[in-house]
Structure formats: structure tokens, C-alpha cells
Design a protein around this motif. Sequence first.
Motif, PDB file in Angstrom:
ATOM      1  N   GLN A 164      26.174   1.540   2.103  1.00  0.00           N
ATOM      2  CA  GLN A 164      24.908   1.626   1.377  1.00  0.00           C
ATOM      3  C   GLN A 164      25.067   0.904   0.041  1.00  0.00           C
ATOM      4  O   GLN A 164      26.071   1.075  -0.645  1.00  0.00           O
ATOM      5  CB  GLN A 164      24.530   3.099   1.133  1.00  0.00           C
ATOM      6  CG  GLN A 164      23.147   3.282   0.518  1.00  0.00           C
ATOM      7  CD  GLN A 164      22.764   4.752   0.370  1.00  0.00           C
ATOM      8  OE1 GLN A 164      23.625   5.624   0.314  1.00  0.00           O
ATOM      9  NE2 GLN A 164      21.473   5.027   0.280  1.00  0.00           N
ATOM     10  N   ARG A 263      28.888   1.887  -0.549  1.00  0.00           N
ATOM     11  CA  ARG A 263      29.348   3.094   0.131  1.00  0.00           C
ATOM     12  C   ARG A 263      30.232   2.667   1.302  1.00  0.00           C
ATOM     13  O   ARG A 263      29.948   1.649   1.945  1.00  0.00           O
ATOM     14  CB  ARG A 263      28.169   3.909   0.651  1.00  0.00           C
ATOM     15  CG  ARG A 263      28.603   5.224   1.300  1.00  0.00           C
ATOM     16  CD  ARG A 263      27.473   5.941   2.030  1.00  0.00           C
ATOM     17  NE  ARG A 263      26.447   6.461   1.148  1.00  0.00           N
ATOM     18  CZ  ARG A 263      26.569   7.540   0.387  1.00  0.00           C
ATOM     19  NH1 ARG A 263      27.687   8.220   0.391  1.00  0.00           N
ATOM     20  NH2 ARG A 263      25.567   7.930  -0.388  1.00  0.00           N
ATOM     21  N   PHE A 335      30.064   6.368  -4.153  1.00  0.00           N
ATOM     22  CA  PHE A 335      28.604   6.389  -3.988  1.00  0.00           C
ATOM     23  C   PHE A 335      28.208   7.837  -3.760  1.00  0.00           C
ATOM     24  O   PHE A 335      28.698   8.462  -2.824  1.00  0.00           O
ATOM     25  CB  PHE A 335      28.169   5.524  -2.809  1.00  0.00           C
ATOM     26  CG  PHE A 335      26.681   5.177  -2.827  1.00  0.00           C
ATOM     27  CD1 PHE A 335      25.725   6.140  -3.117  1.00  0.00           C
ATOM     28  CD2 PHE A 335      26.251   3.899  -2.558  1.00  0.00           C
ATOM     29  CE1 PHE A 335      24.378   5.832  -3.148  1.00  0.00           C
ATOM     30  CE2 PHE A 335      24.882   3.576  -2.576  1.00  0.00           C
ATOM     31  CZ  PHE A 335      23.954   4.548  -2.877  1.00  0.00           C
ATOM     32  N   ARG A 336      27.336   8.322  -4.622  1.00  0.00           N
ATOM     33  CA  ARG A 336      26.761   9.675  -4.535  1.00  0.00           C
ATOM     34  C   ARG A 336      27.156  10.394  -3.223  1.00  0.00           C
ATOM     35  O   ARG A 336      26.669  10.029  -2.151  1.00  0.00           O
ATOM     36  CB  ARG A 336      25.241   9.540  -4.623  1.00  0.00           C
ATOM     37  CG  ARG A 336      24.518  10.776  -5.094  1.00  0.00           C
ATOM     38  CD  ARG A 336      23.057  10.462  -5.271  1.00  0.00           C
ATOM     39  NE  ARG A 336      22.374  11.513  -6.014  1.00  0.00           N
ATOM     40  CZ  ARG A 336      21.103  11.442  -6.394  1.00  0.00           C
ATOM     41  NH1 ARG A 336      20.390  10.380  -6.118  1.00  0.00           N
ATOM     42  NH2 ARG A 336      20.540  12.422  -7.061  1.00  0.00           N
ATOM     43  N   GLY A 337      28.009  11.367  -3.356  1.00  0.00           N
ATOM     44  CA  GLY A 337      28.508  12.104  -2.194  1.00  0.00           C
ATOM     45  C   GLY A 337      29.968  11.797  -1.940  1.00  0.00           C
ATOM     46  O   GLY A 337      30.708  12.627  -1.431  1.00  0.00           O
ATOM     47  N   PRO A 341      29.302  12.805   2.552  1.00  0.00           N
ATOM     48  CA  PRO A 341      28.235  12.602   3.548  1.00  0.00           C
ATOM     49  C   PRO A 341      28.757  11.996   4.846  1.00  0.00           C
ATOM     50  O   PRO A 341      28.294  12.355   5.927  1.00  0.00           O
ATOM     51  CB  PRO A 341      27.277  11.618   2.845  1.00  0.00           C
ATOM     52  CG  PRO A 341      27.537  11.794   1.385  1.00  0.00           C
ATOM     53  CD  PRO A 341      28.993  12.166   1.261  1.00  0.00           C
TER      54      PRO A 341
ATOM     55  N   GLN B 215      16.471  15.462  -9.619  1.00  0.00           N
ATOM     56  CA  GLN B 215      17.723  15.060  -8.980  1.00  0.00           C
ATOM     57  C   GLN B 215      17.674  15.323  -7.482  1.00  0.00           C
ATOM     58  O   GLN B 215      18.160  14.531  -6.680  1.00  0.00           O
ATOM     59  CB  GLN B 215      18.903  15.817  -9.610  1.00  0.00           C
ATOM     60  CG  GLN B 215      19.329  15.261 -10.948  1.00  0.00           C
ATOM     61  CD  GLN B 215      19.947  13.882 -10.821  1.00  0.00           C
ATOM     62  OE1 GLN B 215      21.017  13.714 -10.259  1.00  0.00           O
ATOM     63  NE2 GLN B 215      19.259  12.889 -11.301  1.00  0.00           N
ATOM     64  N   GLY B 218      15.224  12.725  -5.790  1.00  0.00           N
ATOM     65  CA  GLY B 218      15.846  11.406  -5.749  1.00  0.00           C
ATOM     66  C   GLY B 218      16.978  11.349  -4.737  1.00  0.00           C
ATOM     67  O   GLY B 218      17.117  10.382  -3.990  1.00  0.00           O
ATOM     68  N   GLY B 219      17.792  12.394  -4.717  1.00  0.00           N
ATOM     69  CA  GLY B 219      18.916  12.443  -3.778  1.00  0.00           C
ATOM     70  C   GLY B 219      18.445  12.439  -2.341  1.00  0.00           C
ATOM     71  O   GLY B 219      19.015  11.759  -1.479  1.00  0.00           O
ATOM     72  N   GLN B 222      17.239   8.967  -1.418  1.00  0.00           N
ATOM     73  CA  GLN B 222      18.374   8.050  -1.285  1.00  0.00           C
ATOM     74  C   GLN B 222      19.170   8.342  -0.009  1.00  0.00           C
ATOM     75  O   GLN B 222      19.625   7.422   0.674  1.00  0.00           O
ATOM     76  CB  GLN B 222      19.280   8.168  -2.519  1.00  0.00           C
ATOM     77  CG  GLN B 222      20.255   7.024  -2.669  1.00  0.00           C
ATOM     78  CD  GLN B 222      20.879   6.974  -4.051  1.00  0.00           C
ATOM     79  OE1 GLN B 222      21.137   8.001  -4.664  1.00  0.00           O
ATOM     80  NE2 GLN B 222      21.132   5.775  -4.548  1.00  0.00           N
ATOM     81  N   GLY B 281      23.908  16.722  -8.904  1.00  0.00           N
ATOM     82  CA  GLY B 281      23.865  15.265  -8.737  1.00  0.00           C
ATOM     83  C   GLY B 281      23.974  14.795  -7.304  1.00  0.00           C
ATOM     84  O   GLY B 281      23.122  14.059  -6.814  1.00  0.00           O
ATOM     85  N   GLU B 282      25.034  15.186  -6.625  1.00  0.00           N
ATOM     86  CA  GLU B 282      25.286  14.648  -5.300  1.00  0.00           C
ATOM     87  C   GLU B 282      24.729  15.467  -4.127  1.00  0.00           C
ATOM     88  O   GLU B 282      24.216  14.890  -3.170  1.00  0.00           O
ATOM     89  CB  GLU B 282      26.808  14.466  -5.096  1.00  0.00           C
ATOM     90  CG  GLU B 282      27.388  13.385  -5.992  1.00  0.00           C
ATOM     91  CD  GLU B 282      28.901  13.410  -6.009  1.00  0.00           C
ATOM     92  OE1 GLU B 282      29.513  12.541  -5.393  1.00  0.00           O
ATOM     93  OE2 GLU B 282      29.474  14.330  -6.636  1.00  0.00           O
ATOM     94  N   LEU B 285      21.664  14.615  -1.714  1.00  0.00           N
ATOM     95  CA  LEU B 285      21.656  13.390  -0.910  1.00  0.00           C
ATOM     96  C   LEU B 285      21.898  13.721   0.559  1.00  0.00           C
ATOM     97  O   LEU B 285      21.347  13.074   1.450  1.00  0.00           O
ATOM     98  CB  LEU B 285      22.739  12.410  -1.402  1.00  0.00           C
ATOM     99  CG  LEU B 285      22.818  11.108  -0.591  1.00  0.00           C
ATOM    100  CD1 LEU B 285      22.767   9.898  -1.493  1.00  0.00           C
ATOM    101  CD2 LEU B 285      24.046  11.050   0.300  1.00  0.00           C
TER     102      LEU B 285
END
Lengths: 414, 327
Positions: A164, A263, A335-337, A341, B215, B218-219, B222, B281-282, B285
Motif C-alpha cells: 500500500q 506497506r 505503514f499504519r498497523g 494487518p 482517527q 480515517g483508519g 485507509q 492511531g493504528e 485500520l
Amino acid sequence: MKNIDSFTHLRGESVYLDDIPVLRGTLYGVAFDSPIAHGEITKLDVSEAESFPGVIRVFTAKDVPGENQIGGIVPDEPLFADHHVHFCGMPIAFVVAETEEAARMAIKKIKLEIKGLPVITDPREAQAKGELIVPPRKFVIGNSDEAFSKCTYVFEGKADSNGQEHLYIETQGAYTYPMENGGIRIHSSTQGPTAVQRACAKVLGVPMHQLEVDVTRLGGGFGGKEDQANTWAALCAMASHLLTRPVKYSLHRMEDMRMTGKRHPYSSDYKIGLSRDLKILAYEATFYQNAGAAADLSPAVLERTLFHCTNSYFIPNVTATAYSCRTHLPPNTAFRGFGGPQGMFVIECAIARAAEELGVPAIEIQKKNLIQSGNEFPYGQIAVSEASECWNRAEEVYSLKEIIAQIDLFNSKE
Amino acid sequence: MPICFGISFTKTFMNQARSLVHVYSDGSVNVSTGAVEMGQGVNTKMLQVAAQVFSIDASRVRLNTTNTFRIANTSPSAASATADLNGRATQIACEAILERLKEVALLELNLKGVTIELKDEWVYADGLQTELGWKQLVMAAFVRRISLSEHGHYATPEINFDLKKEKGHPFAYHVYGTAIITTTIDCLRGTYEMDSVKVVHDFGASMNVAIDKGQCEGGIVQGIGWMTMEEIIYDNEGRLRSNALSTYKVPDVYSAPKEIQIEFLHTTNDNLAIFNSKAVGEPPLMYGIGAYFALRNAIKAFNPNANPAYSSPMTPEKVLMALYERK
């Protein structure tokens, strides 16, 4: 309380890297990057670019005053390609000119010849060839081998998730200027000011106390500026250090997309075993992480994949193995997570597969196996769980039964 | 789609942060931390911490840039832990200044053995409001040559991990939640819309509902993007083909879910989050993963023979192929 930035955001007054007023005499840098994913540099001639009108200098690996190295966890990532290129987009030279236009024009005058070498893009192929960033990791709880023999249902399969692009609205960049006595002030669009300070100190060969990194805010990061802001800051800081001039580089969108990691894509195998009453008794997973050409944060991302490989479920017997595989893509990054994920996607695929084969709704398996307070995660931590509280509340406040009935009705219509 | 996400850097040593708090002689406050503001609202939360500990109006507090000459050896703003780590450090710094101010208040009020509190910019002695206000108190401390600055240091307690055994207690706490996602597929074209995402999310005791909700939303978007439409393509030569916004599609306002509902699960269990307000934050997602399976269910409702590979993203092209797949 409202976000304190809401007023300046709305009025367009919030300050990002590109909004910092530039000092007189500021120079503009642009990176020249490899068009080939894997190869040996046989010729690099920057003389014509250097004599292009407006160009001050073209820097390459040989100009680095300190170490040509920006790897964080593992020192395996040169700032400038030296002899070899390992991914498309790897910086080879940094053109510094009076204007950005001149720098961009001059880049086209750089003469580069590369002898191509075999390119690997698939993590399973890399693993088979022994191309690993770090030794594999394995999390074990219970005994999955033994447990599978007691399962009524066992399913195996493969699950892949792609990468990603971070697509922060503000692209990567840095603006650096010399201070007195050899100090440098670095404005960087970074999530890790200290990481930038450390990387620049290494590249410049100066102590960290010479480098003041200052960050007002970022126009998004999402992990993409945790480690990968270092490159641009180091390029500008090095030019400022050697030329004693302010230097700015703010990447164009396509440069950013091409040169930075994303990602991690994962290719994974799973095996899931359930009892007759749909309790998950055993789970095995093997993760092949596509790390790209250098370690970057991949070992830490790999670890989090293992931490979250059972998502929100309690499974008494788990064996999870993870390989960080070196390929010729730009080094993939946070990347976020952060790998979580990717791990969770695989267990969800395993559950979906079991549900489809058994002809039961996946939610039945999910709900029955939610982790409870006192249960142990595969890594030994004891859960203080809100999993069932969230699930039951969602069923209740959103009337899950009604939602499902409406969907079934919709789907039954011609 | 249930989620569970552990909060802390898994490298234990990174779970530390520092905050520098200055109270100026006019009663205004300046806070510097290692947290980087990137739209997630961490500076707002830091400001709230200082305002809450001092019990002063938020307008008296200013958040400074993140600077390595003011705050050294910072961990990156990552792992969802930025507000927890830097918030705790700010709390520690403010509390240290507050303790000194309370002693000054006792001297100024000529009192002994009473409990001093600050509430809404006023000094209270044993629960009774005095004539001493925040500004006067700060000036008195300055004149008495009491330090009005503090550098707070916080390191998350309890956490550990043994790499040899791959066992330990790596996370300060976990965040949980459940999402219900509904989608509708256009069975002629393979395109789809996310109709709704309905979530119950474990916030602990949210210290800023608007920011935490933002948050989450948005998560979710995304995460759905990652699982559905965002398709990175490298060719066999390792060249990025999806190298621009024309070839790489992220969710825009038209492809975001038509409806996102977030129900706050308010939990009172003591945890290591700042003011018990769990990291946000995370984790949200990962609700997006549910979108993949919602699409899969919808495909199978239309074509029971479909069995597309478990491979994300589930792009409209893949959906279309699966809708008309034959066994």
C-alpha cells in the motif's frame, strides 16, 4: 476540545515544509535514481550535468564525508548506490543547482551504464534462494502438530495481501541550512526527528549535537516518514555541509511514489483446525514478507505480524513462522498497523475458508473463539480482553440479526 | 470483523519519551515533546494534558515544534503510542511543577498542614477557594526563585520480551473492537460501494472524542482502500507501474463508506494509556479487512460457484471475474 490546528488548517495557514520561507542563496537539490532494479554500475559520468548552467555540484557516493550508510536496524542501506544498484529508484547522485528547474534539467545529462543482474520481486522466490534480511522468527504456543490430529476439521490454503502506498498529501522533503561552527539546522518532514539526526550525523561524520532537527508538522506520515525521511534529509544536509549553503529538496509525487517503500506485501500459508463445535484448536501460519532491497524496519514489522497472527482469537495451539525476504523492490517500511494487518488478514482468510467449506457463517466461528481475559496470547502475555464486550455490543446496538435478514432479502430478489 | 491490537513498541527500549514544560512568569505555558504532529491531533492531546494537570484554561498553553535541541533521543511518532508516551512525560513534568507551586501557595497564604489544590485557575485550600489565582501564584514562585520549568521522563513500566524464548509481556495493553461492514456490488460491472461500517471500538476513556473519532474514520477508510481498490503493481523487472495517482487509486469521498458509525465502548479498567484514553492511531485500520470478506460474501451470494483466490486487494476487476467464474 477542537483540534488546535483546525483554524490554521481551514485558513490554509498551517506551516508545512514547503511553507517555510527560504533564505537568500538557497539551492535546490534533486535525486538521480536508478532506472534498473538490480545491476552493477559500469559507468557513471556526471561531468556534463555538473557544467549545466545553474548547477553548483553533483554529489555521488564518493563525496560522502562520513559513512555512506542510512540503515536503521541493519546497516545494509547505502545513501548513494556505490557500484551496485538494488532497486529501481535507488539514489545514485544528487544534483544541486540555483533553481529546481536547472537541477531537473541537469539530471538528464548524467551518463549511466548498468550491467543488469537477475531481478527478484517475489518473496517466496527470495526465501527459496536464501535471500533473508534476518533469520526467521517463530512463535509457538501449545503443540499444533499434536492438536491437528484431534481436530474434526482441518483446512489449508494460501493468502496474499498486497502493499500500500502511503500517499501522505505532503510528499517527503527536507530543507537544511548551515549554522555557525559547523552546525546544521534541518527542517524535515519526518516522524522520527532523532532518526534523521542520527542518520545525518553518520553521513556527515559529525556528532549529533551539531544537528538541530526541527519539525512543525507533517501533512501525513502513516509510517512512510518513520525511517524513509532520512534519505532526503541526509542528501540536503550533506550538500549544506559541503557547500555551506541552504539546500532544499521537496519531492514530486511521482518521485516519491517511485523511490520510497510501501506497506509490505505478504504471501502466506495457513492451516487451521477446528473441533466439531467450531472451536479453533490449532493454527499454523508461514509468512513470506516482501521486505524489498534493504532491512529498513522490516524485522520489526515481521515481528508484529507474528504478534497479531491470531487477531482477536484465543487459539491454544499455534505455530507461526515468518521470513523477511530480500527482493529488488524499494525497501518496504512502516505503514499504519506495521505488519499486524497482514497477519490478521491470514487468520481471517483461514476462518472464511473454514466457514465456506462447512457451510456456516464466518461470524459463528469468529464469535465462538474471541479471546477472553485470562487467555494467553501465543507470545505469553495474558489478555485483559474487551473482545466479547465489543462484539456483543455491536450485535445489540446495530441489530446484527436485522442487518443480516435485510441482506438475505436483498440477495434473494431477482 | 473483530480486531485486537497491542500497544507499545515491540522493542522495549523504545518505549520512553520526554517532555519539556516551561511556565512563563505571566502564567503562559509552553510544552515541547518528542511527539510529531502529522494530522493525528497529538499536539491537541498534549495541550489537554498540561491544561488538565494545571487546571488552567487551554488558551494559556502552547505546543512547540518537535526539536532535537529541546528533546533528545526521541522515539519516532509511531506504534500508536505517541500520545501515551509523550503525554505521560508531559504529565510527569507538569505534576513536578505543580508540586512546587503548591508549596509556594502554602507560603503565600501563610498556611500549614492544609491540602492545596488548583481548580479552574484558582488555588483551593482544604477545598475552599482562596484569593490566590494561577497568574499570581506563578509570579510569586518566580519571585521566590522557584523553578517553573521541568523536563519529564517516562518509560512504560511492566513491559518486557525475551527474544530467545519469544515470550513476554510486550504490550502495555491491547485495543479491541468489532465492525459490521455491508457492501453492494454492481453485478454487471463488478464495481461496488461500501454501504456502511458500524463499529464498537474500545477507547478506554477517550480524552478527545472528536479526534479519536476522526482517527477511527480515517483508519477505516485507509484500511478499506488497502483491501479493495489500492493496487500496487511492480513488473517483473521491479519497476513500479502504479506510479501516479492516475494508476494508483485511493479512496476518495465517493468511494468512502456511505455511512460510518462509531460506538464508544467506554471501559474503566485501569491501563497504561494517558488518562486511560487508549491509543487509537493504528487499530481502526484493521476494520478495513472486513470489507474484503464482505465483498467475498456478496460475490458468493450472486455466484455460489465463485471461489476467488484469497488475494487482496479485491479490485472491481477481480470482483467481475469472480461474479462470472465457473467451477
